[in-house]
Design an enzyme around this catalytic site. Structure first.
Site, short mmCIF file in Angstrom:
data_model
loop_
_atom_site.label_atom_id
_atom_site.label_comp_id
_atom_site.label_asym_id
_atom_site.label_seq_id
_atom_site.Cartn_x
_atom_site.Cartn_y
_atom_site.Cartn_z
NE ARG A 10 -2.21 -0.51 3.54
CZ ARG A 10 -1.89 0.32 4.52
NH1 ARG A 10 -2.33 1.56 4.53
NH2 ARG A 10 -1.15 -0.07 5.54
CE LYS A 27 2.44 -20.79 12.89
NZ LYS A 27 3.21 -19.77 13.60
CG HIS A 38 9.45 -21.67 9.59
ND1 HIS A 38 8.44 -21.39 10.47
CD2 HIS A 38 10.59 -21.67 10.32
CE1 HIS A 38 8.94 -21.22 11.68
NE2 HIS A 38 10.26 -21.39 11.62
CE LYS A 66 13.02 -24.58 12.03
NZ LYS A 66 13.85 -23.41 12.26
CG ASP A 89 3.02 -18.97 17.65
OD1 ASP A 89 2.85 -18.53 16.49
OD2 ASP A 89 4.10 -18.85 18.27
CG HIS A 107 6.20 -24.86 13.87
ND1 HIS A 107 5.95 -24.64 12.53
CD2 HIS A 107 6.32 -23.63 14.42
CE1 HIS A 107 5.94 -23.34 12.28
NE2 HIS A 107 6.16 -22.70 13.42
CE LYS A 145 6.54 -17.16 21.18
NZ LYS A 145 7.49 -17.65 20.17
C1 BG6 Z 1 6.78 -19.22 14.28
C2 BG6 Z 1 6.04 -18.76 15.52
O1 BG6 Z 1 5.93 -19.99 13.47
O2 BG6 Z 1 7.89 -20.02 14.67
C3 BG6 Z 1 6.97 -18.00 16.45
O3 BG6 Z 1 4.96 -17.92 15.13
C4 BG6 Z 1 8.20 -18.82 16.75
O4 BG6 Z 1 6.30 -17.64 17.63
C5 BG6 Z 1 8.84 -19.33 15.47
O5 BG6 Z 1 9.10 -18.01 17.48
C6 BG6 Z 1 9.96 -20.30 15.78
O6 BG6 Z 1 10.64 -20.61 14.61
P1 BG6 Z 1 12.16 -21.06 14.66
O7 BG6 Z 1 12.50 -21.38 13.24
O8 BG6 Z 1 12.92 -19.88 15.20
O9 BG6 Z 1 12.23 -22.23 15.58
#
Ligand code: BG6
Length: 495
Positions: free
Chosen positions: A46, A152, A182, A186, A239, A244, A344
């Site tokens: 934008r 996501k 993601h 890895k 999250d 993951h 976290k």
């Molecule tokens: C993301 C989450 O999908 O993955 C984050 O939204 C998290 O909260 C992150 O910190 C962790 O990814 P990685 O690759 O650093 O383990």
């Protein structure tokens, strides 16, 4: 194999993900000669931006986040000349008319119909808007060449995930949709498949007869940073676990695939999700633990509590830690608990899968030999250590038969001596290659939500006890240890 000429359209082009991840990964691919010979990167957003300013911003991202941060001017210029900017509102059909005409200009310059990748690096709500407007502008029609990439979170719960998948499929065929998790990009995560199915050694013992239990840990040192707004409505289960950790569980528990075909692998993974024993709402306490960090210390420095983070309510009930006990109800895994945990502000970053094998069926050594006895364990280290560690018993040198655990270790660093690519490099390259193996299919996402819904619902309607219930810089709440201790099991320490 040469990649087909491709136009990469980055919606949210002025945003954080593009700057931090997508452009540095595309740059690294280009530096390694892995981009198509003809490609264009078109950032759409934008804000008004002069192209040179945008390129300057992208260069900043590359200098901070690319694999090798020393960027030669020639390398940057060779990449940057492919990058252009289109200013436009994502909700305005005129943006898509402009986009279509830009794509047509590229096609006529290249004298072919280029592949088009529409990457939505935008807030999730835009998934309700952008695919439809792309379709209205005719930018979805070529099933083999037009692709859409979404990040996501896919939904906030089962219903909204279904709705999001429905919306996507109204405009694009499932084969054109690439949903990113993601973690699947890895190297160490992909290696779980290689380790399990390229080596016949472990397959015979990869089952309930030999495996006692499995723990999957994704511990983070970071807090919520500037993402309080998002995280308050998400929490650790949504999250991290829904995506993951569930994907890791699938890779560890799936049956061998018949071929390396994308759908064959994804079918085998979804079978695991379908086999997960439903958690009844009445028993949530026995299967799930939640936590929230209070103030504490990390590397000797004080860290504030979650409730004092930016954009977080001082009375927040959001969990920053979640642990689950799951069972895979099939022949291979009947009765073997799979424990998942993520949090976290734990004492350190650590992602790993630990396969704890059963002890020997009969103990033939004298009691004094086995004082330090630990049943064999296999650790698949995902990050920051990258490798595999097998621990087993060995005879301690000396006149007596004393047994001690020892380790056999493979590390990526020593084994391959080349830097591992960022997950986004792998995933973006796969999208250009039209290979969906490492992307989440709609049914996988919905099956994962289905398993978690009772926990999410129960947690939403009941007040968490004693939040904050773990100090920053520790291993999480005590209740997570008790979840395993009840069965005589334990997590591997994070610290
Ligand atoms: C993301 C989450 O999908 O993955 C984050 O939204 C998290 O909260 C992150 O910190 C962790 O990814 P990685 O690759 O650093 O383990």
């Amino acid at each position: 194999m040469a990649l087909y000429p491709t136009i990469i359209v980055l919606f949210g082009g002025a945003g954080d993900l593009v700057w931090r991840k997508l452009i540095p990964s595309l740059f690294d691919l280009h530096r390694e000669g892995r981009m198509p010979e003809r490609f264009a990167v078109l950032a759409v957003d934008r804000l008004p931006f002069r192209e040179e300013d945008l390129r300057g911003r992208f260069l900043g991202g590359v200098q901070q986040f690319a694999r090798n941060r020393k960027v030669k001017k020639t390398e940057w210029n060779a990449f940057a000349r492919h990058v252009t900017y289109l200013q436009g509102d994502f909700q305005d059909p005129a943006t898509y008319a402009n986009l279509a005409s830009k794509c047509a200009q590229v096609d006529s310059a290249w004298r072919l119909k280029a592949a088009r990748i529409f990457h939505l690096a935008t807030p999730p709500a835009m998934v309700q808007v952008i695919p439809k407007l792309l379709a209205d502008a005719g930018l979805n029609r070529n099933r083999a060449r037009d692709r859409i990439v979404v990040e996501k979170p896919i939904g906030h719960d089962l219903d909204s995930a279904r709705e999001m998948n429905r919306t996507l499929r109204q405009s694009f065929d499932e084969s054109q949709i690439f949903r990113i998790d993601h973690y699947l990009g890895k190297e160490t995560v992909q290696n779980i498949l290689a380790f399990r199915f390229a080596n016949p050694l472990f397959e015979p013992i990869w089952n309930r007869r030999y495996v006692d239990y499995v723990t999957i840990t994704v511990a983070e040192e970071v807090g919520v940073g500037h993402r309080g707004n998002y995280y308050e409505h998400a929490g650790a289960l949504r999250d991290m676990v829904q995506n993951h950790l569930m994907q890791l569980l699938c890779l560890v528990a799936m049956e061998p695939m018949v071929s390396f075909d994308a759908d064959e692998i994804r079918n085998k993974k979804v079978d695991v999700l379908h086999a997960l024993r439903p958690i009844s709402r009445a028993e949530i306490e026995q299967y799930a633990v939640r936590g929230q960090y209070g103030q504490g210390k990390l590397h000797g420095k004080p860290v504030r509590e979650y409730r004092q983070e930016d954009d977080v309510s001082p009375h927040s009930r959001t969990e920053t830690f979640a642990a689950l006990k799951l069972f895979v109800d099939n022949w291979r895994w009947q009765g073997v608990p799979f424990y998942l945990r993520t949090g976290k502000r734990l004492s350190r970053q650590l992602s790993e899968v630990a396969i704890q094998f059963r002890t020997v069926p009969h103990q033939s050594f004298p009691a004094e030999s086995t004082r330090d006895w630990h049943p064999s364990r296999l650790i698949l280290s995902i990050q920051p250590e990258e490798g595999i560690v097998m621990s087993f018993q060995a005879k301690y040198p000396g006149p007596k038969m004393l047994l001690r655990p020892v380790e056999m270790r493979f590390t990526y660093q020593e084994g391959f001596a080349i830097p591992t690519p960022d997950a986004y490099e792998t995933l973006l390259w796969d999208v250009m290659n039209n290979d969906p193996t490492l992307f989440m299919r709609a049914d996988q996402i919905e099956a994962a939500w289905q398993v978690l819904m009772p926990v999410l619902e129960r947690w939403a309607e009941s007040n968490p006890r004693g939040f904050p219930n773990y100090a920053a810089g520790t291993c999480g709440p005590k209740a997570a240890d008790e979840l395993l201790a009840r069965e005589g099991h334990s997590w591997r320490p994070v610290a």
